[in-house]
Write a protein that holds these residues in place. Sequence first.
Motif, PDB file in Angstrom:
ATOM      1  N   HIS A 163       0.808  -1.211   0.000  1.00 43.04           N
ATOM      2  CA  HIS A 163       0.000   0.000   0.000  1.00 43.04           C
ATOM      3  C   HIS A 163       0.845   1.267   0.000  1.00 43.04           C
ATOM      4  O   HIS A 163       1.847   1.373   0.715  1.00 43.04           O
ATOM      5  N   SER A 164       0.406   2.255  -0.785  1.00 43.35           N
ATOM      6  CA  SER A 164       0.993   3.595  -0.785  1.00 43.35           C
ATOM      7  C   SER A 164      -0.127   4.602  -0.555  1.00 43.35           C
ATOM      8  O   SER A 164      -1.154   4.556  -1.241  1.00 43.35           O
TER       9      SER A 164
ATOM     10  N   VAL B 258      11.132   0.202   6.878  1.00 41.49           N
ATOM     11  CA  VAL B 258      11.507   1.610   6.704  1.00 41.49           C
ATOM     12  C   VAL B 258      10.424   2.296   5.887  1.00 41.49           C
ATOM     13  O   VAL B 258      10.081   1.839   4.786  1.00 41.49           O
ATOM     14  N   LYS B 259       9.885   3.348   6.428  1.00 43.11           N
ATOM     15  CA  LYS B 259       8.830   4.112   5.768  1.00 43.11           C
ATOM     16  C   LYS B 259       9.430   5.274   5.002  1.00 43.11           C
ATOM     17  O   LYS B 259      10.246   6.038   5.535  1.00 43.11           O
ATOM     18  N   SER B 260       9.044   5.411   3.750  1.00 45.01           N
ATOM     19  CA  SER B 260       9.432   6.553   2.930  1.00 45.01           C
ATOM     20  C   SER B 260       8.196   7.412   2.718  1.00 45.01           C
ATOM     21  O   SER B 260       7.117   6.889   2.421  1.00 45.01           O
TER      22      SER B 260
ATOM     23  N   ARG C 232      11.328  14.982   1.348  1.00 45.11           N
ATOM     24  CA  ARG C 232      11.252  13.528   1.417  1.00 45.11           C
ATOM     25  C   ARG C 232      11.966  13.073   2.681  1.00 45.11           C
ATOM     26  O   ARG C 232      13.047  13.546   3.012  1.00 45.11           O
ATOM     27  N   ALA C 233      11.340  12.147   3.427  1.00 48.52           N
ATOM     28  CA  ALA C 233      11.909  11.679   4.687  1.00 48.52           C
ATOM     29  C   ALA C 233      11.779  10.170   4.785  1.00 48.52           C
ATOM     30  O   ALA C 233      11.036   9.533   4.035  1.00 48.52           O
ATOM     31  N   HIS C 234      12.533   9.587   5.738  1.00 42.79           N
ATOM     32  CA  HIS C 234      12.511   8.151   5.976  1.00 42.79           C
ATOM     33  C   HIS C 234      12.454   7.908   7.485  1.00 42.79           C
ATOM     34  O   HIS C 234      13.071   8.637   8.258  1.00 42.79           O
TER      35      HIS C 234
ATOM     36  N   GLU D  83       9.545   1.301   2.121  1.00 40.28           N
ATOM     37  CA  GLU D  83      10.729   1.381   1.263  1.00 40.28           C
ATOM     38  C   GLU D  83      11.623   0.153   1.413  1.00 40.28           C
ATOM     39  O   GLU D  83      12.110  -0.385   0.430  1.00 40.28           O
ATOM     40  N   ARG D  84      11.835  -0.297   2.665  1.00 35.24           N
ATOM     41  CA  ARG D  84      12.661  -1.479   2.909  1.00 35.24           C
ATOM     42  C   ARG D  84      12.032  -2.328   4.015  1.00 35.24           C
ATOM     43  O   ARG D  84      11.258  -1.839   4.820  1.00 35.24           O
ATOM     44  N   GLY D  85      12.424  -3.607   4.039  1.00 38.17           N
ATOM     45  CA  GLY D  85      11.897  -4.528   5.028  1.00 38.17           C
ATOM     46  C   GLY D  85      10.774  -5.366   4.444  1.00 38.17           C
ATOM     47  O   GLY D  85      10.153  -5.012   3.445  1.00 38.17           O
TER      48      GLY D  85
END
Length: 276
Positions: free
Chosen positions: A34-35, A53-55, A62-64, A84-86
């Motif tokens: 989901h985005s 990791v949330k982008s 832009r943040a993470h 973004e990752r995981g």
Amino acid sequence: MATFQFESPLDRATFRSSPMFGGIDLMSARFVRHSFAPHSHDELMIGVMHAGVKSFRCGSARAHAAPGDLVVVNPGEMHTGERERGRELAYAALYVPVPALASMLARSRGDCSIIEKTVIDDPDLWHWFDQAQGLAMAGLDTAGAEEAMICGISLLFERYGSSEPIQTEASCPKAVDRAVEFLHARACDHINLEDASRASGVGLFHLIRLFQKHLGLTPYSYLTQVRIAKSRQLLRLGEPVAQVALDVGFADQAHFTKRFKQFTGTTPALYARSMQ
């Protein structure tokens, strides 16, 4: 049923409403695909990161955010969100209305209006908000949840608060203000962007540019956000999903369900079920 056709088994978001401090909404989410569409909240949103990791974009930046971080979005700030990752993105969220903030801050940092940092690495705060959300989500130990909320909010504004005023639609040019007022008043009708343009007093292309500059959204995206917000109120009152879709201006239930999930992370049916 069409109600469930957009719900991926990999993506789940569960909502609850807590009576703490006049009412605070809560969410527990696990996302893989989901985005979130660009949107904003009337409340202060506090995300408690657990896995992945949330982008995301907040305003123009832009943040993470990683496990152990907090994500804080001020009322009215446009933002997005995605994994973004995981293997999955897992986090808890609290949506704190401005009156609830005022109640908790009345004896401490009442002069603060916004939080200056979007991603915060602060174990003390993470602990308090994780505890408050967990207890309130489970409906357990109301006094413990309230105590954790007060400690978390007080420390959040003490360490990261600013007296800078919150940016609202009222701070925008008069043309945007007129269009916003029109969209809120007529959101549930079958209106188009030409109607909003006439209400604003400027041309359609100019209005689109003004919305993007000052609100971070196009007029159509803003209208959709208003409709979704109204639909959430109706769903919480127990109105059937198909009727809500028509009541808030969508042509059919399938389109309503798709857009609702883009903004909330879940379907209208599951949202209504979790909020009962």
